[in-house]
Scaffold this motif. Structure first.
Motif, PDB file in Angstrom:
ATOM      1  N   ARG A  65      -3.975  -9.646  11.062  1.00 55.05           N
ATOM      2  CA  ARG A  65      -4.429  -8.271  11.231  1.00 55.05           C
ATOM      3  C   ARG A  65      -5.955  -8.185  11.049  1.00 55.05           C
ATOM      4  N   LEU A  66      -6.459  -8.884  10.035  1.00 46.83           N
ATOM      5  CA  LEU A  66      -7.913  -8.887   9.818  1.00 46.83           C
ATOM      6  C   LEU A  66      -8.638  -9.373  11.073  1.00 46.83           C
ATOM      7  N   ILE A  67      -8.069 -10.420  11.681  1.00 46.88           N
ATOM      8  CA  ILE A  67      -8.720 -10.976  12.874  1.00 46.88           C
ATOM      9  C   ILE A  67      -8.519 -10.051  14.073  1.00 46.88           C
ATOM     10  N   GLY A  68      -7.255  -9.733  14.320  1.00 50.33           N
ATOM     11  CA  GLY A  68      -6.899  -9.035  15.560  1.00 50.33           C
ATOM     12  C   GLY A  68      -7.436  -7.617  15.634  1.00 50.33           C
ATOM     13  N   GLU A  69      -7.506  -6.961  14.461  1.00 50.66           N
ATOM     14  CA  GLU A  69      -8.004  -5.586  14.463  1.00 50.66           C
ATOM     15  C   GLU A  69      -9.482  -5.521  14.129  1.00 50.66           C
ATOM     16  N   ARG A  70     -10.086  -6.690  14.032  1.00 50.40           N
ATOM     17  CA  ARG A  70     -11.535  -6.812  13.809  1.00 50.40           C
ATOM     18  C   ARG A  70     -11.966  -5.949  12.620  1.00 50.40           C
ATOM     19  N   ILE A  71     -11.218  -6.036  11.551  1.00 46.96           N
ATOM     20  CA  ILE A  71     -11.500  -5.205  10.371  1.00 46.96           C
ATOM     21  C   ILE A  71     -12.730  -5.767   9.646  1.00 46.96           C
ATOM     22  N   PRO A  72     -13.750  -4.939   9.437  1.00 43.58           N
ATOM     23  CA  PRO A  72     -14.938  -5.462   8.759  1.00 43.58           C
ATOM     24  C   PRO A  72     -14.675  -5.688   7.270  1.00 43.58           C
ATOM     25  N   VAL A  73     -15.083  -6.819   6.758  1.00 44.12           N
ATOM     26  CA  VAL A  73     -14.888  -7.137   5.330  1.00 44.12           C
ATOM     27  C   VAL A  73     -16.120  -7.875   4.814  1.00 44.12           C
ATOM     28  N   THR A  74     -16.321  -7.815   3.506  1.00 46.72           N
ATOM     29  CA  THR A  74     -17.411  -8.588   2.919  1.00 46.72           C
ATOM     30  C   THR A  74     -16.845  -9.891   2.361  1.00 46.72           C
ATOM     31  N   ASP A  75     -17.731 -10.842   2.158  1.00 46.58           N
ATOM     32  CA  ASP A  75     -17.315 -12.120   1.567  1.00 46.58           C
ATOM     33  C   ASP A  75     -16.720 -11.870   0.182  1.00 46.58           C
ATOM     34  N   ARG A  76     -17.371 -10.954  -0.556  1.00 44.56           N
ATOM     35  CA  ARG A  76     -16.924 -10.695  -1.922  1.00 44.56           C
ATOM     36  C   ARG A  76     -15.481 -10.164  -1.931  1.00 44.56           C
ATOM     37  N   GLN A  77     -15.194  -9.266  -1.012  1.00 39.63           N
ATOM     38  CA  GLN A  77     -13.828  -8.722  -0.940  1.00 39.63           C
ATOM     39  C   GLN A  77     -12.817  -9.828  -0.637  1.00 39.63           C
TER      40      GLN A  77
END
Ligand code: FAD
Length: 414
Positions: A382-394
Protein backbone atom coordinates in the motif's frame (compact mmCIF):
# COMPACT_ATOMS: atom_id res chain seq x y z
CA UNK A 1 -17.94 -17.08 -26.49
CA UNK A 2 -17.87 -19.54 -29.33
CA UNK A 3 -17.21 -23.21 -28.84
CA UNK A 4 -15.53 -23.57 -32.24
CA UNK A 5 -12.57 -21.44 -31.22
CA UNK A 6 -9.16 -22.83 -30.30
CA UNK A 7 -6.88 -21.16 -27.79
CA UNK A 8 -3.34 -22.50 -27.68
CA UNK A 9 -0.84 -21.94 -24.89
CA UNK A 10 2.86 -22.64 -25.46
CA UNK A 11 4.69 -23.40 -22.22
CA UNK A 12 3.07 -25.80 -19.74
CA UNK A 13 4.37 -24.29 -16.54
CA UNK A 14 2.90 -21.96 -13.92
CA UNK A 15 1.82 -19.06 -16.18
CA UNK A 16 0.47 -21.38 -18.88
CA UNK A 17 -1.39 -23.69 -16.49
CA UNK A 18 -2.99 -20.79 -14.63
CA UNK A 19 -4.02 -19.24 -17.94
CA UNK A 20 -5.68 -22.48 -19.08
CA UNK A 21 -7.49 -22.74 -15.74
CA UNK A 22 -8.71 -19.15 -16.07
CA UNK A 23 -9.97 -19.61 -19.63
CA UNK A 24 -12.29 -22.32 -18.32
CA UNK A 25 -13.20 -20.39 -15.17
CA UNK A 26 -14.23 -17.45 -17.35
CA UNK A 27 -16.53 -19.70 -19.32
CA UNK A 28 -14.53 -20.32 -22.51
CA UNK A 29 -15.96 -23.57 -23.87
CA UNK A 30 -13.87 -23.95 -27.00
CA UNK A 31 -10.71 -26.03 -27.44
CA UNK A 32 -7.76 -25.32 -25.15
CA UNK A 33 -4.37 -26.83 -26.01
CA UNK A 34 -1.51 -26.51 -23.53
CA UNK A 35 1.79 -27.46 -25.15
CA UNK A 36 4.92 -28.09 -23.09
CA UNK A 37 8.41 -29.31 -23.91
CA UNK A 38 8.81 -31.02 -20.57
CA UNK A 39 7.38 -34.50 -19.92
CA UNK A 40 6.04 -33.39 -16.55
CA UNK A 41 2.65 -31.78 -16.09
CA UNK A 42 2.87 -28.12 -14.94
CA UNK A 43 4.72 -27.68 -11.66
CA UNK A 44 6.10 -24.87 -9.54
CA UNK A 45 9.84 -24.24 -9.51
CA UNK A 46 10.47 -22.56 -6.12
CA UNK A 47 10.73 -25.89 -4.23
CA UNK A 48 13.39 -27.09 -6.69
CA UNK A 49 16.10 -25.09 -4.89
CA UNK A 50 14.58 -25.54 -1.41
CA UNK A 51 12.73 -28.40 0.29
CA UNK A 52 12.37 -30.54 -2.87
CA UNK A 53 16.10 -30.27 -3.55
CA UNK A 54 16.87 -31.26 0.03
CA UNK A 55 14.59 -34.28 -0.27
CA UNK A 56 12.15 -33.00 2.35
CA UNK A 57 9.11 -33.07 0.08
CA UNK A 58 8.25 -35.30 -2.86
CA UNK A 59 7.21 -34.69 -6.44
CA UNK A 60 3.51 -34.60 -5.50
CA UNK A 61 4.06 -31.30 -3.66
CA UNK A 62 5.24 -29.32 -6.67
CA UNK A 63 2.42 -29.68 -9.18
CA UNK A 64 0.19 -26.75 -10.05
CA UNK A 65 -2.89 -28.98 -10.37
CA UNK A 66 -4.04 -32.46 -9.47
CA UNK A 67 -3.33 -35.02 -12.18
CA UNK A 68 -6.95 -35.31 -13.35
CA UNK A 69 -7.49 -31.52 -13.48
CA UNK A 70 -6.68 -31.22 -17.18
CA UNK A 71 -8.97 -34.04 -18.27
CA UNK A 72 -11.75 -32.81 -16.01
CA UNK A 73 -11.51 -29.33 -17.53
CA UNK A 74 -11.12 -30.56 -21.06
CA UNK A 75 -7.68 -29.01 -21.43
CA UNK A 76 -5.56 -30.87 -23.98
CA UNK A 77 -2.20 -31.24 -22.38
CA UNK A 78 0.43 -31.98 -24.98
CA UNK A 79 3.53 -32.78 -22.98
CA UNK A 80 6.96 -33.55 -24.39
CA UNK A 81 6.04 -31.42 -27.41
CA UNK A 82 7.93 -28.33 -28.49
CA UNK A 83 6.46 -25.55 -30.60
CA UNK A 84 9.02 -24.95 -33.34
CA UNK A 85 7.46 -22.32 -35.59
CA UNK A 86 4.75 -19.73 -35.50
CA UNK A 87 3.01 -18.19 -38.49
CA UNK A 88 1.14 -15.13 -37.28
CA UNK A 89 -0.36 -14.45 -40.73
CA UNK A 90 -2.10 -17.79 -40.99
CA UNK A 91 -2.64 -18.13 -37.19
CA UNK A 92 -0.79 -21.44 -37.14
CA UNK A 93 1.66 -23.01 -34.75
CA UNK A 94 3.94 -25.87 -35.77
CA UNK A 95 4.97 -28.50 -33.26
CA UNK A 96 8.00 -30.77 -33.45
CA UNK A 97 7.01 -33.70 -35.64
CA UNK A 98 5.34 -31.34 -38.10
CA UNK A 99 1.85 -31.17 -36.61
CA UNK A 100 0.21 -27.78 -37.24
CA UNK A 101 -2.28 -26.24 -34.86
CA UNK A 102 -4.59 -23.43 -35.90
CA UNK A 103 -5.37 -20.96 -33.18
CA UNK A 104 -7.75 -18.10 -32.59
CA UNK A 105 -5.74 -16.86 -29.63
CA UNK A 106 -2.21 -17.87 -28.73
CA UNK A 107 -0.45 -17.33 -25.42
CA UNK A 108 3.33 -17.64 -25.18
CA UNK A 109 4.52 -18.60 -21.71
CA UNK A 110 7.88 -20.02 -22.74
CA UNK A 111 9.63 -18.81 -19.58
CA UNK A 112 13.34 -18.42 -19.15
CA UNK A 113 16.42 -20.59 -19.20
CA UNK A 114 19.69 -20.47 -17.28
CA UNK A 115 22.56 -18.45 -18.69
CA UNK A 116 25.49 -20.72 -19.46
CA UNK A 117 28.94 -20.26 -18.04
CA UNK A 118 31.34 -19.48 -20.85
CA UNK A 119 34.76 -20.30 -19.43
CA UNK A 120 37.14 -23.12 -20.38
CA UNK A 121 36.02 -26.36 -18.74
CA UNK A 122 32.37 -25.34 -18.51
CA UNK A 123 31.42 -28.46 -20.51
CA UNK A 124 33.04 -30.89 -18.03
CA UNK A 125 30.90 -33.48 -16.27
CA UNK A 126 29.79 -32.47 -12.81
CA UNK A 127 28.72 -28.98 -13.86
CA UNK A 128 25.04 -28.54 -12.95
CA UNK A 129 22.37 -25.98 -13.84
CA UNK A 130 19.00 -25.71 -12.14
CA UNK A 131 15.80 -24.86 -13.96
CA UNK A 132 13.59 -27.90 -14.18
CA UNK A 133 12.61 -30.79 -11.99
CA UNK A 134 15.05 -33.15 -13.69
CA UNK A 135 17.88 -30.75 -12.90
CA UNK A 136 16.74 -30.70 -9.27
CA UNK A 137 16.54 -34.53 -9.17
CA UNK A 138 20.06 -34.80 -10.57
CA UNK A 139 21.38 -32.29 -8.07
CA UNK A 140 19.56 -33.95 -5.20
CA UNK A 141 21.21 -37.28 -6.10
CA UNK A 142 24.56 -35.52 -6.19
CA UNK A 143 23.86 -33.96 -2.78
CA UNK A 144 23.14 -37.47 -1.44
CA UNK A 145 26.73 -38.44 -2.20
CA UNK A 146 28.10 -35.48 -0.20
CA UNK A 147 31.44 -33.79 -0.89
CA UNK A 148 32.45 -30.29 -1.86
CA UNK A 149 30.40 -28.07 -4.16
CA UNK A 150 31.30 -24.75 -5.72
CA UNK A 151 28.27 -22.57 -6.42
CA UNK A 152 28.94 -20.01 -9.13
CA UNK A 153 26.74 -16.96 -8.62
CA UNK A 154 25.16 -15.58 -5.44
CA UNK A 155 21.82 -14.45 -6.84
CA UNK A 156 18.60 -15.94 -5.48
CA UNK A 157 18.97 -19.40 -6.94
CA UNK A 158 22.70 -19.68 -6.20
CA UNK A 159 22.12 -18.52 -2.64
CA UNK A 160 19.27 -20.97 -2.10
CA UNK A 161 21.22 -23.87 -3.58
CA UNK A 162 24.20 -23.00 -1.35
CA UNK A 163 21.90 -22.93 1.70
CA UNK A 164 20.30 -26.25 0.77
CA UNK A 165 23.74 -27.83 0.21
CA UNK A 166 24.94 -26.64 3.62
CA UNK A 167 21.73 -27.93 5.18
CA UNK A 168 22.53 -31.31 3.64
CA UNK A 169 26.01 -31.15 5.17
CA UNK A 170 28.07 -30.48 2.06
CA UNK A 171 31.19 -28.36 1.97
CA UNK A 172 30.10 -25.19 0.13
CA UNK A 173 32.07 -22.44 -1.60
CA UNK A 174 30.22 -19.62 -3.34
CA UNK A 175 31.96 -17.51 -5.99
CA UNK A 176 30.43 -14.16 -6.92
CA UNK A 177 31.93 -11.14 -8.72
CA UNK A 178 29.85 -8.64 -6.74
CA UNK A 179 31.02 -7.62 -3.28
CA UNK A 180 28.07 -9.22 -1.44
CA UNK A 181 25.39 -11.78 -2.37
CA UNK A 182 22.30 -10.43 -4.12
CA UNK A 183 23.95 -7.05 -4.52
CA UNK A 184 22.16 -6.23 -7.78
CA UNK A 185 18.73 -6.35 -6.11
CA UNK A 186 19.47 -5.57 -2.48
CA UNK A 187 22.52 -3.32 -2.56
CA UNK A 188 25.61 -3.65 -0.39
CA UNK A 189 24.15 -3.10 3.08
CA UNK A 190 21.29 -5.59 2.90
CA UNK A 191 23.20 -8.02 0.66
CA UNK A 192 25.86 -8.13 3.38
CA UNK A 193 23.26 -9.49 5.82
CA UNK A 194 22.79 -12.48 3.52
CA UNK A 195 26.57 -12.87 3.22
CA UNK A 196 26.81 -13.14 7.00
CA UNK A 197 23.95 -15.64 7.16
CA UNK A 198 25.83 -17.94 4.79
CA UNK A 199 29.14 -17.55 6.62
CA UNK A 200 27.40 -18.30 9.94
CA UNK A 201 26.14 -21.54 8.44
CA UNK A 202 29.61 -22.55 7.33
CA UNK A 203 29.63 -21.60 3.64
CA UNK A 204 32.84 -20.10 2.24
CA UNK A 205 31.87 -16.88 0.47
CA UNK A 206 34.39 -15.73 -2.15
CA UNK A 207 33.02 -12.35 -3.14
CA UNK A 208 34.50 -9.92 -5.63
CA UNK A 209 35.93 -12.62 -7.85
CA UNK A 210 34.86 -14.69 -10.83
CA UNK A 211 35.52 -18.10 -12.34
CA UNK A 212 38.53 -18.18 -14.64
CA UNK A 213 38.50 -21.84 -15.58
CA UNK A 214 37.08 -25.19 -14.50
CA UNK A 215 39.61 -28.03 -14.52
CA UNK A 216 39.41 -31.78 -14.28
CA UNK A 217 39.95 -35.01 -16.11
CA UNK A 218 36.55 -35.55 -17.75
CA UNK A 219 34.71 -34.29 -14.66
CA UNK A 220 35.28 -31.05 -12.82
CA UNK A 221 37.81 -31.34 -9.98
CA UNK A 222 38.74 -27.75 -9.25
CA UNK A 223 37.84 -24.14 -9.97
CA UNK A 224 40.38 -21.40 -10.57
CA UNK A 225 39.14 -17.93 -9.71
CA UNK A 226 40.10 -14.74 -11.46
CA UNK A 227 42.00 -13.62 -8.37
CA UNK A 228 44.20 -16.70 -8.49
CA UNK A 229 42.59 -19.02 -5.95
CA UNK A 230 42.17 -22.73 -6.58
CA UNK A 231 39.18 -24.50 -5.03
CA UNK A 232 39.03 -28.28 -5.13
CA UNK A 233 35.53 -29.62 -5.55
CA UNK A 234 33.44 -32.63 -6.48
CA UNK A 235 30.90 -30.70 -8.50
CA UNK A 236 29.83 -27.21 -9.51
CA UNK A 237 26.42 -25.54 -9.67
CA UNK A 238 26.20 -22.62 -12.07
CA UNK A 239 23.54 -20.01 -11.20
CA UNK A 240 24.43 -16.90 -13.14
CA UNK A 241 20.94 -15.73 -14.03
CA UNK A 242 18.40 -16.57 -16.69
CA UNK A 243 17.43 -15.27 -20.08
CA UNK A 244 13.93 -15.18 -21.55
CA UNK A 245 13.16 -17.93 -24.08
CA UNK A 246 12.26 -15.77 -27.03
CA UNK A 247 13.46 -17.80 -30.06
CA UNK A 248 10.01 -18.95 -31.20
CA UNK A 249 8.60 -15.42 -30.93
CA UNK A 250 11.64 -13.76 -32.48
CA UNK A 251 11.63 -16.14 -35.48
CA UNK A 252 7.97 -15.26 -35.99
CA UNK A 253 8.83 -11.59 -36.14
CA UNK A 254 7.28 -10.56 -32.81
CA UNK A 255 8.73 -7.48 -31.12
CA UNK A 256 11.50 -8.55 -28.76
CA UNK A 257 13.09 -6.29 -26.21
CA UNK A 258 14.39 -7.91 -23.03
CA UNK A 259 11.80 -10.65 -23.61
CA UNK A 260 8.65 -10.65 -25.68
CA UNK A 261 7.43 -7.09 -25.68
CA UNK A 262 3.75 -6.78 -24.73
CA UNK A 263 1.42 -3.95 -23.83
CA UNK A 264 -0.32 -3.62 -20.47
CA UNK A 265 -2.97 -6.12 -21.65
CA UNK A 266 -0.16 -8.57 -22.43
CA UNK A 267 -0.72 -8.37 -26.20
CA UNK A 268 2.21 -8.79 -28.54
CA UNK A 269 2.43 -6.89 -31.82
CA UNK A 270 0.86 -9.87 -33.67
CA UNK A 271 -2.93 -10.16 -33.74
CA UNK A 272 -4.33 -12.66 -31.25
CA UNK A 273 -0.92 -13.43 -29.73
CA UNK A 274 -0.23 -12.75 -26.06
CA UNK A 275 2.70 -13.41 -23.71
CA UNK A 276 2.97 -13.76 -19.92
CA UNK A 277 5.32 -14.90 -17.18
CA UNK A 278 9.12 -14.85 -17.17
CA UNK A 279 9.27 -14.34 -20.93
CA UNK A 280 7.09 -11.22 -21.08
CA UNK A 281 8.41 -7.68 -20.91
CA UNK A 282 5.12 -5.99 -20.16
CA UNK A 283 4.25 -2.32 -20.20
CA UNK A 284 3.38 -1.61 -16.57
CA UNK A 285 0.75 1.05 -15.83
CA UNK A 286 2.21 1.87 -12.39
CA UNK A 287 5.81 2.25 -13.58
CA UNK A 288 4.84 3.61 -16.98
CA UNK A 289 7.53 1.51 -18.61
CA UNK A 290 7.94 -2.14 -19.57
CA UNK A 291 9.14 -4.51 -16.87
CA UNK A 292 10.01 -8.21 -17.03
CA UNK A 293 9.68 -10.09 -13.77
CA UNK A 294 11.33 -13.49 -13.25
CA UNK A 295 9.32 -14.51 -10.22
CA UNK A 296 6.64 -16.96 -9.18
CA UNK A 297 3.91 -14.45 -8.28
CA UNK A 298 4.20 -12.76 -11.66
CA UNK A 299 3.65 -16.07 -13.48
CA UNK A 300 0.82 -16.94 -11.12
CA UNK A 301 -1.08 -13.69 -11.76
CA UNK A 302 -0.05 -12.72 -15.26
CA UNK A 303 -1.20 -16.02 -16.80
CA UNK A 304 -4.81 -15.41 -15.64
CA UNK A 305 -4.68 -11.75 -16.72
CA UNK A 306 -3.53 -12.82 -20.18
CA UNK A 307 -6.35 -15.37 -20.35
CA UNK A 308 -8.96 -12.72 -19.57
CA UNK A 309 -7.53 -10.44 -22.23
CA UNK A 310 -7.57 -13.35 -24.69
CA UNK A 311 -11.31 -13.54 -24.07
CA UNK A 312 -11.76 -9.90 -24.97
CA UNK A 313 -11.87 -8.45 -21.47
CA UNK A 314 -9.83 -5.35 -20.67
CA UNK A 315 -7.44 -6.37 -17.89
CA UNK A 316 -4.29 -4.25 -17.71
CA UNK A 317 -1.69 -6.09 -15.62
CA UNK A 318 -0.76 -3.61 -12.92
CA UNK A 319 0.25 -5.73 -9.92
CA UNK A 320 3.41 -4.66 -8.16
CA UNK A 321 6.26 -7.16 -8.43
CA UNK A 322 6.53 -9.57 -5.49
CA UNK A 323 8.84 -12.45 -4.67
CA UNK A 324 10.02 -14.54 -1.77
CA UNK A 325 13.10 -16.51 -0.82
CA UNK A 326 14.05 -18.92 1.96
CA UNK A 327 17.63 -19.53 2.98
CA UNK A 328 18.35 -21.54 6.16
CA UNK A 329 16.11 -19.98 8.83
CA UNK A 330 15.85 -16.65 7.00
CA UNK A 331 12.64 -16.09 5.07
CA UNK A 332 11.84 -12.94 3.16
CA UNK A 333 9.28 -11.30 0.92
CA UNK A 334 10.05 -8.41 -1.40
CA UNK A 335 7.56 -6.05 -3.01
CA UNK A 336 8.08 -3.32 -5.58
CA UNK A 337 11.11 -2.33 -7.62
CA UNK A 338 14.11 -0.50 -6.16
CA UNK A 339 14.82 1.38 -9.38
CA UNK A 340 16.16 4.89 -8.99
CA UNK A 341 16.25 4.80 -5.19
CA UNK A 342 18.54 7.09 -3.25
CA UNK A 343 18.72 5.36 0.15
CA UNK A 344 17.62 2.40 2.28
CA UNK A 345 15.74 2.77 5.56
CA UNK A 346 15.78 -0.13 8.00
CA UNK A 347 13.04 -0.85 10.49
CA UNK A 348 14.10 -3.47 13.02
CA UNK A 349 17.38 -5.20 13.64
CA UNK A 350 19.75 -6.20 10.85
CA UNK A 351 21.99 -8.14 13.27
CA UNK A 352 19.01 -10.16 14.56
CA UNK A 353 17.88 -10.74 10.96
CA UNK A 354 14.41 -9.48 11.79
CA UNK A 355 13.70 -6.31 9.88
CA UNK A 356 11.93 -4.54 7.08
CA UNK A 357 14.11 -2.65 4.60
CA UNK A 358 12.61 0.14 2.52
CA UNK A 359 14.17 1.43 -0.69
CA UNK A 360 13.33 5.11 -0.93
CA UNK A 361 13.18 7.89 -3.47
CA UNK A 362 12.57 11.25 -1.84
CA UNK A 363 9.58 10.67 0.49
CA UNK A 364 8.28 7.59 -1.30
CA UNK A 365 8.76 3.89 -0.69
CA UNK A 366 9.75 2.22 -3.98
CA UNK A 367 10.37 -1.29 -2.63
CA UNK A 368 10.18 -3.06 0.70
CA UNK A 369 11.57 -6.34 1.97
CA UNK A 370 10.44 -8.02 5.16
CA UNK A 371 12.93 -10.50 6.59
CA UNK A 372 11.63 -12.88 9.28
CA UNK A 373 8.87 -10.34 9.92
CA UNK A 374 5.49 -11.49 8.68
CA UNK A 375 2.06 -10.14 7.75
CA UNK A 376 3.32 -6.76 6.61
CA UNK A 377 3.28 -7.27 2.85
CA UNK A 378 -0.10 -5.68 2.41
CA UNK A 379 1.03 -2.52 4.22
CA UNK A 380 4.29 -2.36 2.26
CA UNK A 381 2.41 -2.71 -1.01
CA UNK A 382 0.00 0.00 0.00
CA UNK A 383 2.84 2.39 0.84
CA UNK A 384 4.32 1.76 -2.59
CA UNK A 385 1.17 1.49 -4.67
CA UNK A 386 -0.62 4.47 -3.18
CA UNK A 387 2.57 6.52 -3.18
CA UNK A 388 2.00 7.48 0.45
CA UNK A 389 4.58 10.05 1.55
CA UNK A 390 6.56 9.00 4.64
CA UNK A 391 9.68 10.12 6.45
CA UNK A 392 12.65 7.90 7.21
CA UNK A 393 12.02 8.46 10.90
CA UNK A 394 8.45 7.20 10.65
CA UNK A 395 9.46 4.10 8.76
CA UNK A 396 12.27 3.27 11.17
CA UNK A 397 10.08 3.77 14.25
CA UNK A 398 8.97 0.30 15.32
CA UNK A 399 6.51 1.85 17.78
CA UNK A 400 4.58 3.30 14.88
CA UNK A 401 2.57 0.42 13.35
CA UNK A 402 3.10 0.02 9.61
CA UNK A 403 -0.63 -0.43 9.34
CA UNK A 404 -1.11 3.12 10.61
CA UNK A 405 1.55 4.50 8.28
CA UNK A 406 -0.01 2.76 5.32
CA UNK A 407 -3.45 4.19 5.93
CA UNK A 408 -2.53 7.73 6.69
CA UNK A 409 -0.33 10.53 5.48
CA UNK A 410 2.80 12.07 6.88
CA UNK A 411 0.96 15.05 8.26
CA UNK A 412 -1.46 13.09 10.38
CA UNK A 413 1.12 10.78 11.98
CA UNK A 414 4.02 13.19 12.40
C1 FAD B 1 15.09 -23.36 -8.91
C2 FAD B 1 14.16 -22.19 -8.95
C3 FAD B 1 13.72 -21.61 -7.76
C4 FAD B 1 12.87 -20.51 -7.80
N1 FAD B 1 12.48 -19.95 -6.62
C5 FAD B 1 11.66 -18.87 -6.63
C6 FAD B 1 11.25 -18.28 -5.40
O1 FAD B 1 11.63 -18.69 -4.32
N2 FAD B 1 10.44 -17.19 -5.47
C7 FAD B 1 9.99 -16.68 -6.64
O2 FAD B 1 9.25 -15.70 -6.63
N3 FAD B 1 10.36 -17.24 -7.84
C8 FAD B 1 11.20 -18.32 -7.85
N4 FAD B 1 11.58 -18.90 -9.04
C9 FAD B 1 11.11 -18.30 -10.32
C10 FAD B 1 9.79 -18.90 -10.79
O3 FAD B 1 9.82 -20.29 -10.68
C11 FAD B 1 9.54 -18.46 -12.22
O4 FAD B 1 9.31 -17.08 -12.20
C12 FAD B 1 8.34 -19.18 -12.85
O5 FAD B 1 8.61 -20.55 -12.99
C13 FAD B 1 8.02 -18.61 -14.22
O6 FAD B 1 6.98 -19.32 -14.78
P1 FAD B 1 6.66 -19.31 -16.34
O7 FAD B 1 5.44 -20.16 -16.50
O8 FAD B 1 6.64 -17.93 -16.82
O9 FAD B 1 7.91 -19.98 -17.06
P2 FAD B 1 8.74 -21.32 -16.81
O10 FAD B 1 8.47 -21.83 -15.42
O11 FAD B 1 10.13 -21.04 -17.19
O12 FAD B 1 8.11 -22.36 -17.82
C14 FAD B 1 8.19 -22.21 -19.19
C15 FAD B 1 7.83 -23.56 -19.79
O13 FAD B 1 7.72 -23.41 -21.20
C16 FAD B 1 8.29 -24.55 -21.82
N5 FAD B 1 8.65 -24.16 -23.19
C17 FAD B 1 9.57 -23.22 -23.57
N6 FAD B 1 9.61 -23.11 -24.91
C18 FAD B 1 8.71 -23.99 -25.39
C19 FAD B 1 8.30 -24.35 -26.70
N7 FAD B 1 8.81 -23.76 -27.79
N8 FAD B 1 7.37 -25.33 -26.84
C20 FAD B 1 6.81 -25.92 -25.75
N9 FAD B 1 7.17 -25.61 -24.47
C21 FAD B 1 8.11 -24.66 -24.30
C22 FAD B 1 9.47 -24.87 -20.95
O14 FAD B 1 9.89 -26.20 -21.13
C23 FAD B 1 8.87 -24.63 -19.56
O15 FAD B 1 8.27 -25.79 -19.06
C24 FAD B 1 12.45 -19.99 -9.04
C25 FAD B 1 12.90 -20.58 -10.24
C26 FAD B 1 13.73 -21.67 -10.21
C27 FAD B 1 14.22 -22.29 -11.48
Amino acid sequence: MSSDQTHVIVGASLAGAKAAETLREEGFDGRIVLVGSEEERPYERPPLSKDYLRGEVGREKVYVHEENFYVEHDIELQLGRTAVALDTDSFELELDGGERLSYDRLLLTTGAEPRRLSVPGAELDGVFYLRDVRDSDALRERFDRGGAVVVVGAGWIGSEVAASARQRGLDVTVIEPASVPLERVLGKEIGAVYGEVHVDHGARMLMGTGVEVLEGNGAVERVRTSDGRVIDCDFVVVAVGVQPRTALAADAGLAISNGIFVDARLRTNAPGVFAAGDVANAQHPFYDEPIRVEHWANALNQGPAAARNMLGQTVPYDRLPYFFSDQYDVGMEYSGLARGCDRVVVRGDLAEREFVAFWMFEDRVMAGMNVNVWDVTEEIRRLIGERIPVTDRQLADTDLPLEQLATTTRRSVA
